[in-house]
Design a protein around this motif. Structure first.
Motif, PDB file in Angstrom:
ATOM      1  N   LEU A 263      -2.012   1.583  -8.294  1.00  0.00           N
ATOM      2  CA  LEU A 263      -0.764   2.021  -8.904  1.00  0.00           C
ATOM      3  C   LEU A 263      -0.203   0.866  -9.711  1.00  0.00           C
ATOM      4  O   LEU A 263       0.196  -0.153  -9.150  1.00  0.00           O
ATOM      5  CB  LEU A 263       0.235   2.459  -7.825  1.00  0.00           C
ATOM      6  N   GLY A 264      -0.196   1.005 -11.042  1.00  0.00           N
ATOM      7  CA  GLY A 264       0.281  -0.039 -11.937  1.00  0.00           C
ATOM      8  C   GLY A 264       1.775   0.051 -12.199  1.00  0.00           C
ATOM      9  O   GLY A 264       2.474   0.939 -11.711  1.00  0.00           O
ATOM     10  N   VAL A 265       2.263  -0.876 -13.020  1.00  0.00           N
ATOM     11  CA  VAL A 265       3.706  -1.023 -13.222  1.00  0.00           C
ATOM     12  C   VAL A 265       4.339   0.086 -14.054  1.00  0.00           C
ATOM     13  O   VAL A 265       5.496   0.442 -13.812  1.00  0.00           O
ATOM     14  CB  VAL A 265       4.063  -2.401 -13.834  1.00  0.00           C
TER      15      VAL A 265
ATOM     16  N   LEU B 136      -3.652  10.779  -1.760  1.00  0.00           N
ATOM     17  CA  LEU B 136      -4.426   9.542  -1.664  1.00  0.00           C
ATOM     18  C   LEU B 136      -3.651   8.550  -0.811  1.00  0.00           C
ATOM     19  O   LEU B 136      -2.531   8.165  -1.153  1.00  0.00           O
ATOM     20  CB  LEU B 136      -4.674   8.952  -3.054  1.00  0.00           C
ATOM     21  N   ASN B 137      -4.242   8.160   0.279  1.00  0.00           N
ATOM     22  CA  ASN B 137      -3.652   7.154   1.157  1.00  0.00           C
ATOM     23  C   ASN B 137      -4.201   5.792   0.781  1.00  0.00           C
ATOM     24  O   ASN B 137      -5.257   5.686   0.169  1.00  0.00           O
ATOM     25  CB  ASN B 137      -3.994   7.464   2.624  1.00  0.00           C
TER      26      ASN B 137
ATOM     27  N   ILE C  81       5.334  10.373  -5.851  1.00  0.00           N
ATOM     28  CA  ILE C  81       5.467   9.290  -4.876  1.00  0.00           C
ATOM     29  C   ILE C  81       6.904   9.287  -4.368  1.00  0.00           C
ATOM     30  O   ILE C  81       7.848   9.248  -5.169  1.00  0.00           O
ATOM     31  CB  ILE C  81       5.177   7.905  -5.498  1.00  0.00           C
ATOM     32  N   SER C  82       7.073   9.342  -3.076  1.00  0.00           N
ATOM     33  CA  SER C  82       8.402   9.233  -2.446  1.00  0.00           C
ATOM     34  C   SER C  82       9.422  10.178  -3.070  1.00  0.00           C
ATOM     35  O   SER C  82      10.565   9.809  -3.309  1.00  0.00           O
ATOM     36  CB  SER C  82       8.908   7.792  -2.526  1.00  0.00           C
TER      37      SER C  82
ATOM     38  N   ILE D 249       0.864  -1.179   0.000  1.00  0.00           N
ATOM     39  CA  ILE D 249       0.000   0.000   0.000  1.00  0.00           C
ATOM     40  C   ILE D 249       0.906   1.237   0.000  1.00  0.00           C
ATOM     41  O   ILE D 249       1.925   1.266   0.687  1.00  0.00           O
ATOM     42  CB  ILE D 249      -0.904   0.016   1.259  1.00  0.00           C
ATOM     43  N   ALA D 250       0.528   2.260  -0.771  1.00  0.00           N
ATOM     44  CA  ALA D 250       1.348   3.466  -0.881  1.00  0.00           C
ATOM     45  C   ALA D 250       0.492   4.711  -0.685  1.00  0.00           C
ATOM     46  O   ALA D 250      -0.726   4.669  -0.808  1.00  0.00           O
ATOM     47  CB  ALA D 250       2.025   3.511  -2.249  1.00  0.00           C
ATOM     48  N   THR D 251       1.164   5.818  -0.401  1.00  0.00           N
ATOM     49  CA  THR D 251       0.542   7.136  -0.377  1.00  0.00           C
ATOM     50  C   THR D 251       1.075   7.895  -1.580  1.00  0.00           C
ATOM     51  O   THR D 251       2.289   7.922  -1.813  1.00  0.00           O
ATOM     52  CB  THR D 251       0.872   7.884   0.927  1.00  0.00           C
TER      53      THR D 251
END
Length: 152
Positions: free
Chosen positions: A118-120, A47-48, A98-99, A18-20
């Protein structure tokens, strides 16, 4: 920046990442950069609990998020789902962060779910990979000695 919290999953399952993420309307950002609107008018969300899905190709956003961002609808396309091939809409110019990594992507409208995927493709372009053991995204190196980017 507005925060939209996607419903939490009951519990992380083994191998689930899971990502934010932060998504914004790239056209709004360009308008703000050129002084046509203020930076406060740029439509964006944090988006969490975004599900990292290695079976998905694109970023997938639920319809309410797409509508709130005011994204431009692109083409209709066939999308492989668990229910077979379905028609879906591609929306353009999503600024994705992201990050600390950032890029502009198309996204697929998710009409039947209330969370993002979140896809590849965005992960590969941003130099991110799922770490299933630790259940998080790993940021790949990008230094003068080592980089995830190649043109071999």
């Amino acid at each position: 920046m507005t925060s939209l919290v996607i419903p939490k999953f009951e519990a992380k399952q083994v191998g689930q990442v899971i990502a934010t993420i932060k998504v914004a309307n790239r056209i709004d950002q360009v308008m703000a950069e050129r002084g046509f609107i203020s930076t406060a008018e740029v439509r964006s969300f944090v988006l969490n609990d975004v599900l990292v899905d290695t079976g998905a190709t694109l970023l997938g956003l639920p319809t309410p998020v797409i509508e709130s961002l005011g994204l431009v609808r692109g083409s209709s396309t066939g999308v492989e789902t668990t229910a077979g091939i379905q028609q879906g809409w591609i929306f353009r110019d999503v600024d994705l962060e992201i990050s600390g990594r950032r890029g502009t992507f198309d996204c697929l409208e998710l009409t039947n779910v209330n969370y993002a995927l979140l896809g590849v493709t965005p992960m590969e372009i941003l130099g991110l990979e799922p770490d299933f053991q630790n259940q998080k995204l790993r940021v790949l190196p990008m230094t003068s000695e080592q980089t995830y980017l190649s043109v071999l």
